[in-house]
Design an enzyme around this catalytic site. Structure first.
Site, short mmCIF file in Angstrom:
data_model
loop_
_atom_site.label_atom_id
_atom_site.label_comp_id
_atom_site.label_asym_id
_atom_site.label_seq_id
_atom_site.Cartn_x
_atom_site.Cartn_y
_atom_site.Cartn_z
N CYS A 66 11.95 27.32 -42.79
CA CYS A 66 12.21 25.90 -42.55
C CYS A 66 11.04 25.24 -41.81
O CYS A 66 10.52 25.80 -40.85
CB CYS A 66 13.50 25.76 -41.74
SG CYS A 66 13.99 24.05 -41.47
N CYS A 70 13.10 23.83 -34.51
CA CYS A 70 14.26 23.98 -33.61
C CYS A 70 14.12 25.29 -32.83
O CYS A 70 14.08 26.37 -33.44
CB CYS A 70 15.55 23.97 -34.42
SG CYS A 70 15.63 22.60 -35.58
N CYS A 73 16.32 28.56 -33.50
CA CYS A 73 16.71 28.96 -34.86
C CYS A 73 15.91 30.14 -35.43
O CYS A 73 14.69 30.17 -35.35
CB CYS A 73 16.59 27.76 -35.79
SG CYS A 73 17.32 28.09 -37.41
N CYS A 110 31.63 26.31 -45.86
CA CYS A 110 30.49 25.53 -45.37
C CYS A 110 29.19 26.16 -45.86
O CYS A 110 28.92 27.34 -45.59
CB CYS A 110 30.55 25.51 -43.85
SG CYS A 110 29.18 24.60 -43.13
N CYS A 141 32.12 21.87 -47.16
CA CYS A 141 31.26 21.33 -46.11
C CYS A 141 29.83 21.75 -46.44
O CYS A 141 29.62 22.85 -46.97
CB CYS A 141 31.67 21.91 -44.76
SG CYS A 141 30.62 21.36 -43.40
N CYS A 201 31.13 16.37 -39.33
CA CYS A 201 31.21 17.55 -38.48
C CYS A 201 29.94 17.53 -37.64
O CYS A 201 28.84 17.68 -38.17
CB CYS A 201 31.27 18.80 -39.36
SG CYS A 201 31.13 20.35 -38.44
N ARG A 273 35.57 23.36 -32.93
CA ARG A 273 35.31 24.72 -33.45
C ARG A 273 34.55 25.57 -32.44
O ARG A 273 33.46 25.19 -31.99
CB ARG A 273 34.53 24.65 -34.78
CG ARG A 273 34.32 26.05 -35.39
CD ARG A 273 33.77 26.01 -36.82
NE ARG A 273 34.58 25.12 -37.64
CZ ARG A 273 34.15 23.98 -38.17
NH1 ARG A 273 32.91 23.61 -38.02
NH2 ARG A 273 34.96 23.23 -38.87
N1 SAM Z 1 19.06 22.88 -41.44
C1 SAM Z 1 20.27 22.24 -41.18
C2 SAM Z 1 20.29 21.50 -39.88
O1 SAM Z 1 19.54 21.81 -38.99
O2 SAM Z 1 21.10 20.58 -39.75
C3 SAM Z 1 21.49 23.12 -41.25
C4 SAM Z 1 21.50 24.51 -40.71
S1 SAM Z 1 21.42 24.70 -38.95
C5 SAM Z 1 21.21 26.43 -38.85
C6 SAM Z 1 23.03 24.32 -38.34
C7 SAM Z 1 23.28 24.41 -36.86
O3 SAM Z 1 23.45 25.76 -36.46
C8 SAM Z 1 22.22 23.89 -35.92
O4 SAM Z 1 22.25 22.52 -35.79
C9 SAM Z 1 22.61 24.56 -34.61
O5 SAM Z 1 23.50 23.74 -33.88
C10 SAM Z 1 23.31 25.84 -35.06
N2 SAM Z 1 22.50 27.03 -34.73
C11 SAM Z 1 21.38 27.42 -35.36
N3 SAM Z 1 20.88 28.54 -34.79
C12 SAM Z 1 21.70 28.85 -33.76
C13 SAM Z 1 21.70 29.90 -32.78
N4 SAM Z 1 20.75 30.81 -32.74
N5 SAM Z 1 22.70 29.92 -31.89
C14 SAM Z 1 23.67 28.97 -31.93
N6 SAM Z 1 23.72 27.98 -32.82
C15 SAM Z 1 22.75 27.90 -33.72
C1 DTB Z 2 27.39 24.97 -36.60
O1 DTB Z 2 27.53 24.15 -35.67
N1 DTB Z 2 27.30 26.27 -36.45
C2 DTB Z 2 27.08 26.91 -37.73
C3 DTB Z 2 27.23 25.72 -38.72
N2 DTB Z 2 27.30 24.60 -37.85
C4 DTB Z 2 26.32 25.53 -39.83
C5 DTB Z 2 25.80 27.63 -37.80
C6 DTB Z 2 25.66 28.69 -36.76
C7 DTB Z 2 24.38 29.40 -36.99
C8 DTB Z 2 24.22 30.55 -36.08
C9 DTB Z 2 22.92 31.22 -36.24
C10 DTB Z 2 22.69 31.90 -37.56
O2 DTB Z 2 23.62 32.40 -38.21
O3 DTB Z 2 21.53 31.95 -37.95
FE1 SF4 Z 3 15.67 24.36 -39.96
FE2 SF4 Z 3 17.04 25.95 -38.35
FE3 SF4 Z 3 16.29 23.55 -37.51
FE4 SF4 Z 3 18.20 23.75 -39.40
S1 SF4 Z 3 18.36 24.46 -37.31
S2 SF4 Z 3 16.47 22.34 -39.38
S3 SF4 Z 3 17.46 25.57 -40.49
S4 SF4 Z 3 14.91 25.24 -38.06
#
Ligand code: SAM
Ligand code: DTB
Ligand code: SF4
Length: 332
Positions: A66, A70, A73, A110, A141, A201, A273
């Protein structure tokens, strides 16, 4: 049912539709813990069956690589997290996975993609995924990054029920976590999703080094949206080695429960959630979160890329706590 849209705060009354003041939310968050949980549970009971928990299942339809940075992530190309990137999944495979999730009791599916925003050339495939999963009788979702009004419109026409787009933290702290987009960008997509008629959401992550006032500010922003989100995921950071937040100090579990309770009080009608991070929580902590008003979880062994407790553990937890899965008609 008693009207839970009215919450008494030291004699003051905040009615449904009124905007929340940060200072009022702060007073609630900092109530003695027993008082806070009692208020949250009272509001929860007036809106929902207190022993029913909605079950959602996640699938990463496009993993890794990506362009966003973030700090939490595993999927950001900016950090050496060791994750292998993959292309957008085939439509048939996504629908087959959704069928398995439905047969395992999930009512909402989702689908997440590691995109800054979808490319217009990807829209036909994601639209077909929504249609395929809907035809199984599940709620759909998607979380695909930022959406233009036209893209949100296409997803709405396909019948998408919810769009997940987290604000992640307070406006003040946002820039410490992400530099490739702004808090305002996030709110703009939420507006586009709402205007298209898709349910929202939106939630965030605790444990990224923010203060408790950041927890409160994030929840006040969500509650004060023109229409509050129907679903509010509260994630506990899963520290990802190699990411910017791989060594972040975990949140105090009691502060986490306080945030769940505040989410329930500020957004009485939302599904709150208990999202990522349950593998790092004891059963007792999860029980407190359910008591504080959480009434939705992700089920299955994996979230998008990280671990989740899995079916056997959750079945045992539900038995211990006398919880039951929420039926789809009650989940709407
Ligand atoms: N790329 C899209 C976005 O950023 O909206 C969708 C996927 S993103 C992985 C969805 C959400 O997962 C993020 O906004 C964040 O709140 C949560 N998330 C991602 N990595 C995480 C982590 N290591 N621990 C907890 N929550 C996480
Ligand atoms: C949200 O708030 N939590 C979910 C969903 N929306 C998409 C994602 C959690 C991701 C946790 C880290 C991972 O699995 O990489
Ligand atoms: Fe990309 Fe992860 Fe950020 Fe979503 S949360 S925009 S997958 S870097």
């Amino acid at each position: 049912m008693e009207d839970a849209s009215v919450f008494k705060l030291e004699g003051e009354i905040v009615a449904e539709g009124a905007l929340w003041e940060f200072s009022d939310a702060q007073k609630i968050y900092n109530l003695p813990f027993n008082d806070l949980l009692f208020q949250a549970q009272t509001i929860h009971r007036a809106q929902f069956d207190p022993n029913a928990v909605q079950l959602s299942r996640l699938l990463s339809i496009k993993t890794g690589g990506c362009p966003e940075d973030c700090g939490y992530c595993s999927q950001s190309a900016h950090y050496p997290t060791g994750l292998k990137a993959s292309k957008l999944m085939e439509i048939e495979k996504v629908v087959a996975e959704a069928r398995k999730a439905r047969d395992g009791g999930a009512t909402r599916y989702c689908m997440g993609a590691a995109w800054r925003s979808p490319k217009d050339r990807d829209m036909d495939a994601v639209v077909a995924m929504v249609e395929g999963v809907r035809s199984l009788g599940m709620e759909t979702c998607m979380t695909l990054g930022m959406l233009s009004p036209a893209q949100a419109g296409r997803l709405a026409d396909a019948g998408l029920d919810y769009y997940n787009h987290n604000i992640d933290t307070s406006e003040r702290f946002y820039r410490e976590i992400i530099s490739t987009r702004s808090f305002a960008d996030r709110l703009e997509t939420l507006t586009n999703v709402r205007d298209a008629g898709i349910k929202v959401c939106a939630g965030g992550i605790l444990g990224m080094g923010e203060t408790t006032d950041d927890h409160i500010a994030m929840l006040v922003t969500l509650a004060n949206l023109p229409v509050p989100p129907e679903s509010v995921p509260i994630n506990m950071l899963i520290p990802i080695p190699g990411s910017k937040l791989g060594d972040a100090t975990p949140t105090d579990p009691i502060e986490f429960v306080r945030a769940i309770a505040l989410a329930r009080i500020l957004m009485p009608k939302a599904h709150v959630r208990l999202s990522a991070g349950r593998t790092g929580m004891s059963d007792e902590m999860q029980a407190l979160c359910f008591f504080a008003g959480a009434n939705s979880i992700f089920v299955g062994d994996t979230l998008l890329t990280a671990d989740n407790p899995g079916e056997d553990h959750d079945a045992a937890l539900f038995r211990r706590l006398g919880l039951k899965p929420m039926a789809l008609d009650a989940a709407e």
